[in-house]
Design a protein around this motif. Structure first.
Motif, PDB file in Angstrom:
ATOM      1  N   VAL A 192      -6.269  -4.320  12.117  1.00  0.00           N
ATOM      2  CA  VAL A 192      -5.354  -3.252  12.488  1.00  0.00           C
ATOM      3  C   VAL A 192      -6.138  -1.986  12.818  1.00  0.00           C
ATOM      4  O   VAL A 192      -5.836  -1.302  13.794  1.00  0.00           O
ATOM      5  N   SER A 203      -2.752  10.211  -2.832  1.00  0.00           N
ATOM      6  CA  SER A 203      -1.766   9.699  -3.790  1.00  0.00           C
ATOM      7  C   SER A 203      -0.380   9.495  -3.185  1.00  0.00           C
ATOM      8  O   SER A 203       0.370   8.629  -3.617  1.00  0.00           O
ATOM      9  N   LYS A 204      -0.029  10.262  -2.155  1.00  0.00           N
ATOM     10  CA  LYS A 204       1.324  10.143  -1.605  1.00  0.00           C
ATOM     11  C   LYS A 204       1.378   9.558  -0.206  1.00  0.00           C
ATOM     12  O   LYS A 204       2.439   9.208   0.286  1.00  0.00           O
ATOM     13  N   VAL A 223      -3.703  -2.980  -6.410  1.00  0.00           N
ATOM     14  CA  VAL A 223      -2.698  -1.927  -6.380  1.00  0.00           C
ATOM     15  C   VAL A 223      -1.304  -2.517  -6.564  1.00  0.00           C
ATOM     16  O   VAL A 223      -0.475  -1.976  -7.302  1.00  0.00           O
ATOM     17  N   ALA A 266      -5.710   3.712   7.084  1.00  0.00           N
ATOM     18  CA  ALA A 266      -5.837   2.704   8.145  1.00  0.00           C
ATOM     19  C   ALA A 266      -4.485   2.053   8.393  1.00  0.00           C
ATOM     20  O   ALA A 266      -4.032   1.912   9.527  1.00  0.00           O
ATOM     21  N   ILE A 267      -3.830   1.685   7.306  1.00  0.00           N
ATOM     22  CA  ILE A 267      -2.547   0.989   7.437  1.00  0.00           C
ATOM     23  C   ILE A 267      -1.432   1.926   7.832  1.00  0.00           C
ATOM     24  O   ILE A 267      -0.588   1.614   8.669  1.00  0.00           O
ATOM     25  N   TYR A 273      -3.803   4.353  -6.799  1.00  0.00           N
ATOM     26  CA  TYR A 273      -3.468   4.771  -5.447  1.00  0.00           C
ATOM     27  C   TYR A 273      -4.201   4.021  -4.330  1.00  0.00           C
ATOM     28  O   TYR A 273      -4.017   4.331  -3.163  1.00  0.00           O
ATOM     29  N   GLY A 278      -8.506   2.876   3.438  1.00  0.00           N
ATOM     30  CA  GLY A 278      -7.695   1.692   3.754  1.00  0.00           C
ATOM     31  C   GLY A 278      -6.221   2.064   3.870  1.00  0.00           C
ATOM     32  O   GLY A 278      -5.505   1.598   4.772  1.00  0.00           O
ATOM     33  N   ASN A 279      -5.749   2.924   2.973  1.00  0.00           N
ATOM     34  CA  ASN A 279      -4.348   3.349   3.032  1.00  0.00           C
ATOM     35  C   ASN A 279      -4.030   4.026   4.355  1.00  0.00           C
ATOM     36  O   ASN A 279      -3.019   3.736   4.999  1.00  0.00           O
ATOM     37  N   ALA A 325       2.502   2.640  -5.531  1.00  0.00           N
ATOM     38  CA  ALA A 325       2.310   3.740  -6.471  1.00  0.00           C
ATOM     39  C   ALA A 325       3.543   4.630  -6.564  1.00  0.00           C
ATOM     40  O   ALA A 325       3.671   5.438  -7.478  1.00  0.00           O
ATOM     41  N   GLN A 326       4.459   4.487  -5.600  1.00  0.00           N
ATOM     42  CA  GLN A 326       5.609   5.393  -5.544  1.00  0.00           C
ATOM     43  C   GLN A 326       6.872   4.810  -6.172  1.00  0.00           C
ATOM     44  O   GLN A 326       7.757   5.542  -6.589  1.00  0.00           O
ATOM     45  N   GLU A 357     -11.385  -4.640   0.499  1.00  0.00           N
ATOM     46  CA  GLU A 357     -10.147  -3.919   0.837  1.00  0.00           C
ATOM     47  C   GLU A 357      -8.911  -4.729   0.433  1.00  0.00           C
ATOM     48  O   GLU A 357      -7.943  -4.189  -0.104  1.00  0.00           O
ATOM     49  N   LEU A 391      -6.001  -3.899  -2.376  1.00  0.00           N
ATOM     50  CA  LEU A 391      -4.566  -4.024  -2.066  1.00  0.00           C
ATOM     51  C   LEU A 391      -3.851  -4.859  -3.136  1.00  0.00           C
ATOM     52  O   LEU A 391      -2.804  -4.465  -3.666  1.00  0.00           O
ATOM     53  N   ILE A 395     -11.240   6.134  11.484  1.00  0.00           N
ATOM     54  CA  ILE A 395     -11.245   5.118  10.430  1.00  0.00           C
ATOM     55  C   ILE A 395     -12.002   3.873  10.894  1.00  0.00           C
ATOM     56  O   ILE A 395     -12.820   3.312  10.168  1.00  0.00           O
ATOM     57  N   ILE A 436       0.826  -1.210   0.000  1.00  0.00           N
ATOM     58  CA  ILE A 436       0.000   0.000   0.000  1.00  0.00           C
ATOM     59  C   ILE A 436       0.856   1.253   0.000  1.00  0.00           C
ATOM     60  O   ILE A 436       0.586   2.212  -0.713  1.00  0.00           O
ATOM     61  N   LEU A 460      -6.114  -5.784   7.631  1.00  0.00           N
ATOM     62  CA  LEU A 460      -6.340  -4.337   7.588  1.00  0.00           C
ATOM     63  C   LEU A 460      -7.446  -3.924   8.557  1.00  0.00           C
ATOM     64  O   LEU A 460      -7.282  -2.974   9.343  1.00  0.00           O
ATOM     65  N   SER A 486      -2.899   3.730  11.723  1.00  0.00           N
ATOM     66  CA  SER A 486      -3.547   3.068  12.872  1.00  0.00           C
ATOM     67  C   SER A 486      -2.600   2.838  14.043  1.00  0.00           C
ATOM     68  O   SER A 486      -2.953   3.054  15.201  1.00  0.00           O
TER      69      SER A 486
END
Lengths: 192, 192, 192, 192
Positions: free
Chosen positions: C170, D18-19, D170, D107-108, D99, D104-105, C112-113, D163, D167, D121, C108, C167, D111
């Motif tokens: 978490v 996105s980042k 992605v 969350a990871i 992205y 979810g992103n 994308a990076q 979710e 993942l 979240i 995750i 997920l 969290s």
DNA sequence: CATGAATGAGGTTTCATTCAT
DNA sequence: TATGAATGAAACCTCATTCAT
């Protein structure tokens, strides 16, 4: 043939010529010479030490090639000056003028920072100027040059024109300007 | 008053002149300008950016002082060349020739490493050479100089003699050699 | 014994797992591994380089533990899937689900990076899915599963349920939800 | 229409999606929103504050779009689950899965690091699961689903599959795997 | 002679945040 | 409301040199 020290010095000489002394790292040299840290510091006490070795090597070579073999030769003085110009041009044509004069560069980079570098460089330029001065004196004796010409000052001017010409050529990345200047030298000192 | 950017540029100009661009750290500049890390990067995007600003500032100043105010002036050409030599000598006498020509140094240090630096420097030298060339042309028109003289090539030679003379003077930490060369220039181009 | 590189990689693996790659500083790793700046960069070319080493180490371990030792084993397929679920639960129970799946997290954070990270991670998930798919195919052959089931798509679903379940666990900091999902998997694929 | 705060929040939401939160700098947001430092800190107490605003904005939107408008609607339960899958697919197809899931992103990423993020979240995921659970209960009542199915656990599984499917998609930068998983969900819960 | 692990200062740059105007 | 100058800690990385083997 070459000792290991000589070999490393030669490799360092090239790198320092293209990047400058400060921008050259000990790592650069180790990588190019394929040796480890320990090796390097076995042969040289420090980077500074290597730098001085490079200058000495450079100066020794050029003293042989330029001062001894050309300027102090028994040729006609006009021939000697012409051979000097050819020698300079050949060196810079080979590497397409990209990196300039190895000694002139160090003169500018190091003279104000480090007296040990400076003195070795100064000594070389002094020899160069003096040898040219002797050649000019010969020319005057031979009536190839007017006696109103001061040999010492004109020798300084000739060396300055060469070093300055290289500087200008480097800033244009084009050797033409150096060739132009050589034409002027030839005209001024009747070398044709 | 100066803007802050200008102020920092000026301070950096001095440090870069004395140590060279690569050997000058952002820390050096911060310390001299009494600003913090973040502040420096508020005014300049990078050290490279500052370096270019320094070259631009330097070039702008010298264009005004040398090109515009002296060489492109309406004086007699002989006067103009003499004023040029005095201007150069004054600059270097002031700082006891220690650090050499701020632009020539950067030409040598940066030309092979960075095209942005190189282009700005090249542009300045081109202007200098061209302006001297025009002055020599005027002299020929005035019968102050033989018409066999090629103005462009001789302009290049004059600038080369000056830059090379500075280089030799720096390597000796003594301005005498530059003064000697000026005498030769004056004799060769009938400036007395 | 571990090599130093391996040792640092392991330490970094833990820190990156708990904080994420970007939030982990080289300083964090240096401190945990009790090494200096230079030492770190002696072993790794860059932080990015270390990150890739961590992913590789992780993937290699899990390929052995999960793919080779469990899914590609000669056990009964039902036993293999059950062992897989136990293996996953054990890992996350040990660290109280706090930090999630080390590989899923990087998937995750980095997919994308950075393509280098992404490809290594993708390769692991592909292997996992494919191995599960083979196991499901065995089950269908054994009449342990209806033949209307598409092994590939259901393998993807099972892996997705596990990663998605982690997920959700978490986000609640509670492993119960993952256990619930495992019950559903067992019911859907007749693993009891 | 939008207040300035809302506008900045929306812009930040995209960049953070996105980042990631940590890799997004306040500068990034200022630049994208065309505001100055002072502006930003006038509207938000800190980057953390903005981060929470982004999560809230995101959660509020999705509660409306997914929970209220789709899952809590008065449609047939099968229709509602199908609309949910279409809604998810549409979102990710639009940005080519690049992205991942904005929530979810986070969350990871957050969290384990920050309880304020985590709680917001968690609350969203709980609502999602609960709403799906209610829909599954409706289906059981309607005899559209076997009564041996545990609605809560299966709701958790469905959300986990979504979710987890994102993942995996992605990590392959390819939405196909998510579509495969949707087919499995449809088959398992008789949504065709 | 040779290797390469170890050190720690210092390099350029980015960051979140505060402050003066 | 708004601007952007100022701060300083911390980010990643390079360097010359030393040391243990």
């Amino acid at each position: 043939m070459f000792s290991r020290v000589k070999e490393i010095t030669r490799i360092a000489r090239e790198i320092i010529h293209s990047k400058g002394y400060q921008a050259t790292s000990v790592n650069d040299i180790m990588a190019a010479a394929n040796i480890g840290k320990g090796q390097f510091y076995h042969y040289f006490q420090s980077k500074h030490d290597l730098g001085l070795a490079v200058v000495e090597d450079l100066v020794k070579d050029w003293e042989e090639q330029l001062i001894t073999s050309i300027l102090n030769d028994s040729d006609d003085p006009v021939t000697k000056l012409n051979r000097m110009l050819i020698w300079v041009e050949t060196i810079h044509a080979k590497m397409e003028i990209k990196y300039g004069c190895p000694i002139g560069n160090l003169a500018i980079e190091m003279s104000a920072q480090d007296d040990e570098f400076r003195e070795k460089i100064e000594k070389f330029f002094n020899q160069w100027v003096n040898s040219v001065s002797v050649v000019l004196t010969e020319m005057i004796k031979n009536d190839q040059l007017d006696e109103s010409i001061d040999p010492q000052k004109n020798a300084e001017s000739i060396v300055a024109m060469i070093e300055g010409g290289i500087l200008l050529s480097v800033s244009q990345q084009n050797i033409q300007i150096l060739k132009d200047i050589f034409k002027v030298i030839k005209q001024q000192y009747h070398l044709n």
